[in-house]
Write an enzyme that holds these catalytic residues in place. Structure first.
Site, PDB file in Angstrom:
ATOM      1  N   CYS A  99       0.863  -1.190   0.024  1.00 13.45           N
ATOM      2  CA  CYS A  99      -0.202   0.058  -0.095  1.00 13.45           C
ATOM      3  C   CYS A  99       0.796   1.205  -0.091  1.00 13.45           C
ATOM      4  O   CYS A  99       0.335   2.597   0.045  1.00 13.45           O
ATOM      5  CB  CYS A  99      -0.748   0.111   1.177  1.00 13.45           C
ATOM      6  SG  CYS A  99      -1.852  -1.559   1.251  1.00 13.45           S
TER       7      CYS A  99
ATOM      8  N   HIS B 229      -2.647   7.854   6.239  1.00 16.72           N
ATOM      9  CA  HIS B 229      -2.925   6.896   5.688  1.00 16.72           C
ATOM     10  C   HIS B 229      -4.485   6.132   6.007  1.00 16.72           C
ATOM     11  O   HIS B 229      -5.194   5.801   5.094  1.00 16.72           O
ATOM     12  CB  HIS B 229      -1.979   5.773   5.956  1.00 16.72           C
ATOM     13  CG  HIS B 229      -1.937   4.351   5.320  1.00 16.72           C
ATOM     14  ND1 HIS B 229      -1.967   4.407   3.972  1.00 16.72           N
ATOM     15  CD2 HIS B 229      -1.948   3.063   5.791  1.00 16.72           C
ATOM     16  CE1 HIS B 229      -1.859   2.882   3.404  1.00 16.72           C
ATOM     17  NE2 HIS B 229      -2.011   2.436   4.538  1.00 16.72           N
TER      18      HIS B 229
END
Length: 412
Positions: A164, A303
């Protein structure tokens, strides 16, 4: 001497829209792109929602025959890259030397959708029915490779595969290429198209995905009731350009890439290190790289995955790095609206960070209704807020302990 690097073009395909204007408009309005999954039958799955890209037609952006030889993530990358180059008003061979423009596009998973389809053919019809294009369709570097071919970019061509953090690492590493003077321009970002049966089964069985069937509330970063992330797909591409090169051709400038931090947790394959220790170091590196004091940061695009560990540890990391200033700056997660685009998430969020600076507005964290006692910062709940922004951080954290922080500032 290090070169200054600015952003002169943006392009994105994502669950909110197939262009920057539509996507950013929905972000500012706090509109979600998450809906019930339509790609395949979900009756055997606990997970019911995702951030699917809608109304995307590859032939609108590329030759139809060539598009059929590309996996969906590569199609997204090509489309977003062409969009970004058009936005930058740059033509290879005219506005930039072909040997001075490169590509660095990451993907966490690549063309798993094509691999799954071809594997079914292999099992049901034998090896002769497997496509001869399957290998170049599913390998993650093919997004960069195809973009290079489509646009004629002949400088550094690379791909970061850091789960990610892939999109953010790709932008950061491309930033270094321009900063060192090895290219005048880089096409950088991330692409992902992993809403597949196997991906959903794997993430679901590790209890990483939200099993909330309501698209309107499934992605709820920093909320006490959060119970997993919502998977999504798309691409985000930035045109990074050496400042003097951009000025010489009269390019518009969204902002400056001022710093980059990248670290490893060395802790666990899926769980972040306690207190976000690796994320702390990435943020500190980015601040040091950009010669920016912690108290000068105005906003963080977190995030913020909507998972119990990530949101808590990222909050703890921010408190450790910023001290009392953590309560003065604002933090939000645009994943509340887009879902989690995995390897493309950092790139799409970098775009939103730059637009936040450009338009003096902080995107909201929608679906934030129940505060968690352990997380007491300003998460810009429910609605965007106007604010003059000079310095913005964007965090990306990936399985395997990959941490990347990008530092953007207003161009002056």
């Amino acid at each position: 001497m290090s070169k200054r690097v600015v952003v002169t073009g943006l392009g994105s395909i994502n669950p909110l829209g197939n262009d920057i204007q539509t996507s950013w408009g929905k972000v500012k309005e706090g509109i979600s792109g998450i809906e019930t999954i339509t790609k395949f039958d979900m009756s055997n799955y606990q997970v019911k929602v995702a951030g699917e890209v809608k109304d995307f037609t590859a032939k609108d952006y590329m030759d139809f025959k060539e598009a059929r030889r590309m996996a969906r993530f590569t199609q997204f990358a090509v489309a977003a890259s062409k969009m970004a180059m058009n936005d930058a008003a740059a033509v290879v061979g005219k506005d930039v030397d072909a040997e001075r423009i490169g590509v660095w596009i990451g993907s966490g998973i690549g063309g798993l959708d094509e691999f799954e389809d071809q594997h079914k053919k292999f099992l049901n019809k034998g090896p002769r029915r497997v496509s001869p294009f399957i290998i170049p369709m599913f390998i993650p570097d093919m997004a960069s490779g195809r973009v290079s071919i489509e646009l004629g970019a002949k400088a550094m061509n690379n791909c970061s595969v850091t789960a990610c953090a892939s999109g953010a690492n790709s932008i950061g590493d491309a930033f270094r290429v321009v900063q060192k003077g090895d290219a005048d321009m880089m096409i950088a970002g991330g692409a992902e198209a992993s809403i597949t049966e196997m991906t959903l089964a794997g993430f679901s069985n590790m209890t990483a995905l939200s099993n909330n069937p309501d698209p309107a509330t499934a992605s709820r970063p920093f909320d006490k009731e959060r119970n997993g992330f919502v998977i999504a797909e798309g691409a985000g591409i930035l045109i990074l350009e050496e400042l003097e090169h951009a000025k010489a051709r009269g390019a518009k400038i969204y902002g400056e890439v001022a710093g980059y931090g990248a670290t490893g947790d060395a802790y666990h394959i899926t769980t972040p290190a306690p207190n976000g220790e690796g994320g702390q170091r990435a943020m500190r590196q980015a601040l040091k790289d950009g010669d920016i004091a912690p108290e000068d940061v105005d906003y963080i695009n977190a995030h913020g995955t909507s998972t119990p560990y990530n949101d808590l540890y990222e909050t703890q990391a921010i408190k450790e790095v910023f001290g009392p200033h953590a309560y003065q700056l604002s933090i939000s997660s645009t994943k509340s609206m887009t879902g989690h685009l995995l390897g493309a998430s950092g790139a799409v969020e970098a775009i939103f960070s730059l637009l936040a600076i450009k338009e003096s507005v902080m995107p909201p964290t929608i679906n934030y209704h129940t505060p968690d006692d352990e997380m007491d910062l300003d998460y810009v709940p429910l609605h965007s807020k106007p604010k003059e922004l000079d310095v913005v951080l964007s965090n990306s954290l990936g399985f395997g302990g990959h941490n990347a922080t990008l530092l953007f500032k207003k161009y002056t």
